[in-house]
Each structure stands twice: as C-alpha cells, then as structure tokens.
Design an enzyme around this catalytic site. Sequence first.
Site, mmCIF file in Angstrom:
data_model
loop_
_atom_site.group_PDB
_atom_site.id
_atom_site.type_symbol
_atom_site.label_atom_id
_atom_site.label_comp_id
_atom_site.label_asym_id
_atom_site.label_seq_id
_atom_site.Cartn_x
_atom_site.Cartn_y
_atom_site.Cartn_z
ATOM 1 N N ARG A 1 17.006 -5.980 35.238
ATOM 2 C CA ARG A 1 15.811 -6.524 35.823
ATOM 3 C C ARG A 1 14.958 -5.678 36.758
ATOM 4 O O ARG A 1 13.911 -5.286 36.549
ATOM 5 C CB ARG A 1 16.051 -7.818 36.783
ATOM 6 C CG ARG A 1 15.824 -9.174 36.000
ATOM 7 C CD ARG A 1 16.958 -10.250 36.915
ATOM 8 N NE ARG A 1 18.087 -9.493 36.779
ATOM 9 C CZ ARG A 1 18.931 -9.633 35.513
ATOM 10 N NH1 ARG A 1 18.634 -10.374 34.702
ATOM 11 N NH2 ARG A 1 20.120 -9.168 35.656
ATOM 12 N N THR A 2 15.727 -4.978 37.673
ATOM 13 C CA THR A 2 14.915 -4.193 38.580
ATOM 14 C C THR A 2 14.543 -3.040 37.929
ATOM 15 O O THR A 2 13.268 -2.619 38.209
ATOM 16 C CB THR A 2 16.006 -3.704 39.774
ATOM 17 O OG1 THR A 2 16.741 -4.844 40.252
ATOM 18 C CG2 THR A 2 15.326 -3.008 41.032
ATOM 19 N N LYS B 1 26.932 16.559 36.916
ATOM 20 C CA LYS B 1 27.593 17.960 37.214
ATOM 21 C C LYS B 1 27.596 18.206 38.618
ATOM 22 O O LYS B 1 27.771 19.347 38.892
ATOM 23 C CB LYS B 1 26.511 18.910 36.449
ATOM 24 C CG LYS B 1 26.402 18.485 34.983
ATOM 25 C CD LYS B 1 24.997 19.418 34.821
ATOM 26 C CE LYS B 1 24.630 18.828 33.279
ATOM 27 N NZ LYS B 1 22.981 19.523 33.239
ATOM 28 N N ARG C 1 18.262 3.354 42.608
ATOM 29 C CA ARG C 1 19.084 2.495 42.977
ATOM 30 C C ARG C 1 20.392 3.457 42.984
ATOM 31 O O ARG C 1 20.508 4.360 41.933
ATOM 32 C CB ARG C 1 19.295 1.428 41.951
ATOM 33 C CG ARG C 1 20.721 0.504 41.896
ATOM 34 C CD ARG C 1 21.126 -0.360 41.026
ATOM 35 N NE ARG C 1 19.958 -1.570 41.229
ATOM 36 C CZ ARG C 1 19.985 -2.818 40.958
ATOM 37 N NH1 ARG C 1 20.658 -3.195 40.057
ATOM 38 N NH2 ARG C 1 19.230 -3.684 41.336
ATOM 39 N N HIS D 1 18.021 -4.705 49.237
ATOM 40 C CA HIS D 1 17.422 -4.574 48.106
ATOM 41 C C HIS D 1 16.210 -5.049 48.211
ATOM 42 O O HIS D 1 15.711 -6.611 47.966
ATOM 43 C CB HIS D 1 18.134 -5.608 47.236
ATOM 44 C CG HIS D 1 17.814 -5.380 45.660
ATOM 45 N ND1 HIS D 1 16.786 -4.986 45.168
ATOM 46 C CD2 HIS D 1 18.714 -6.121 44.380
ATOM 47 C CE1 HIS D 1 16.699 -5.062 43.843
ATOM 48 N NE2 HIS D 1 17.833 -5.697 43.519
HETATM 49 N N1 CP Z 1 18.345 -8.815 40.502
HETATM 50 C C1 CP Z 1 18.910 -7.588 40.256
HETATM 51 O O1 CP Z 1 18.847 -6.544 41.095
HETATM 52 O O2 CP Z 1 19.011 -7.389 38.737
HETATM 53 P P1 CP Z 1 19.706 -6.181 38.073
HETATM 54 O O3 CP Z 1 20.850 -5.739 38.768
HETATM 55 O O4 CP Z 1 19.692 -6.575 36.602
HETATM 56 O O5 CP Z 1 18.607 -5.156 38.271
#
Ligand code: CP
Length: 306
Positions: A51-52, A80, A101, A129
């Site tokens: 999703r993110t 590396k 991320r 998040h």
């Molecule tokens: N909600 C969320 O962070 O989903 P993903 O890990 O799929 O990005």
Amino acid sequence: MRHLMSPLDFSVEELDQLLNLAQDIEKNPAKYAHACDGKKLATLFYEPSTRTRLSHEAAMLNLGGNVMGFSSADSSSASKGESVSDTIRMISCYADICAMRHPKEGAPMVACQHSSIPIINAGDGGHQHPTQTLTDLLTIRNVKGRLDNMTIGLCGDLKFGRTVHSLIHALVRYSGIRFVLISPEELRLPDYMRQDVLDKKDIPYKEVVRLEDAMPELDILYMTRVQKERFFNEEDYVRMKDFYILDKKKMGLARKDMYVLHPLPRVNEISVEVDDDPRAAYFRQAQYGVYVRMALILTLLDIHVD
Ligand code: CP
C-alpha cells in the site's frame, strides 16, 4: 523545505487543511491531474510494502508526475554497503521528492539531514508511520464526521505497531479522546508511549486483554496485525499471531456506528466474514491513502491549485 517525519510535523490547523485538500482531490480529481507535471517522486523502500509504496506512486501519477525507485534494499546499492546519507545525496539529484521506508528507526531522519528535496517517512522500524496516520485521520473524519470526542480501541500488537504509535501521537491533540488499549500482556503499548504521551497529557485510557469486553464502548476499533518481522523468535510470533480474531459475533457486541479500521495487510485478525459489514472501513481507508498522499505531495512541494 519541509519533510514529514512524524504526524506532529504538522500543526492541527495544517492537518485540517491537508485533510480538506484530500477531500477536494477526491471530489475533483481532474482539477489536480496536471499539478505535478514534470515532477518526479523517488520511492526508496528498504522494507516490503504494498500500500504505502504503490499509493505514493499512484498519488504522484494522478498528479501528472513520474515515479522511480526501488522496492527492496537487495535491488539497490545498499546491498553493496552504501549508506542512507550517500543514497539520498544521489536521489536529490534525480527526483523532486522522496518517500522512504526503512527497518531502522530514524533512518528517514538521517536522510532528511543530507537531502535537498522533501523526504516523507513511509515507516521506520517500530517507530512512526506518519502517512498511514494521515490516512487514518482522513478515514475517521469521513466515517464519523469528526476527530474529537471519541473512544478509540487500539487492538493487537501495540508494542511494535508503528501505525498505532503515530496515530496516538496525532489523536491526543484533539479534545475528548479516550483510548482502550487491547493487547496481550507481551504486546502492551511501550512505557515511553504510555508515560511520555498519554500520562503526560492526561489522556484517559485503560488497558484490557479481551476484545469482547471493549467492543460495546468503542466509536472506532483500530485492528493491527502482529508484526512478525519485529519478533526475535518464531515461537513467540506463532503463540501471539491469532490472539485476536474479529468476527461477526464480536461485531454484534459493537455499536451500530462503530467503524473498524486496519492499516493492512491483514493476516487472520479480521475474519473475511466482516468485510461485508457496512462498518468495515479498512478497504475505503486504503483508497483514502491515495488522496491524502496526493495532498501531502502538493503540500511538501508547495504547489497550489486554484
Ligand atoms: N499499511 C501499510 O503500511 O501497508 P504496506 O506495508 O503494504 O505498505
């Protein structure tokens, strides 16, 4: 130049403006279809995501921009030995904005100290998040019509669940918020969250183990999965993973206007039989994630559409 590391990087007024912008984008998508023509988003994902990453990419594409990036550390020069600070110096030459991320808490913060483009924290370890929180706030505001005066149940892995930590930080700024923290003993909300955020601000909360006990008093139930990737051993994860399963029977204990959110991915913690319940808001929530990330990209790039 602004970055987004934590939901607290925006004041409550700025958050309201951002959510209003997301709502306008939902209603009038054509108005924004060329707002980012010629702009590039880099998605640097050192940890898995569906999703993110894809909603950030959909957001930039919906705004007329382009996207580039990597979806695992293995397919980048991190494998590396390249540092986050060197990588972001490179990305600053290639893109206008970046979503990152990383499994290590604070890695996006390191990136923004070496970046000449806005950085969005797309999840750092068990820490924060913030774009999920923007998504959650937009969803709560849309389904309940408000962000204040509510009892919010947070259920599941409250220890490692970064979405829960970010959401608590954001919600304590609204009046009349009360939390019911629903978790097994081993996955309780960490002390630093209870003492430094809830106790410090005098936010009412209680901790319970049984989901059934909490259901009747909730306005929102925020379910989370047990964070397998943060456990040190498989045995503990297996013991915890099916501790909570929300099903039709438990939904029967809830109010008619109690909505269920989940950041997703879901594993077993919400039975698929709940998906057709009109109070199941988690797939709508994922859709709102695109609108709110469009609003965020426009805000961080300081692009205004009349
Ligand atoms: N909600 C969320 O962070 O989903 P993903 O890990 O799929 O990005």
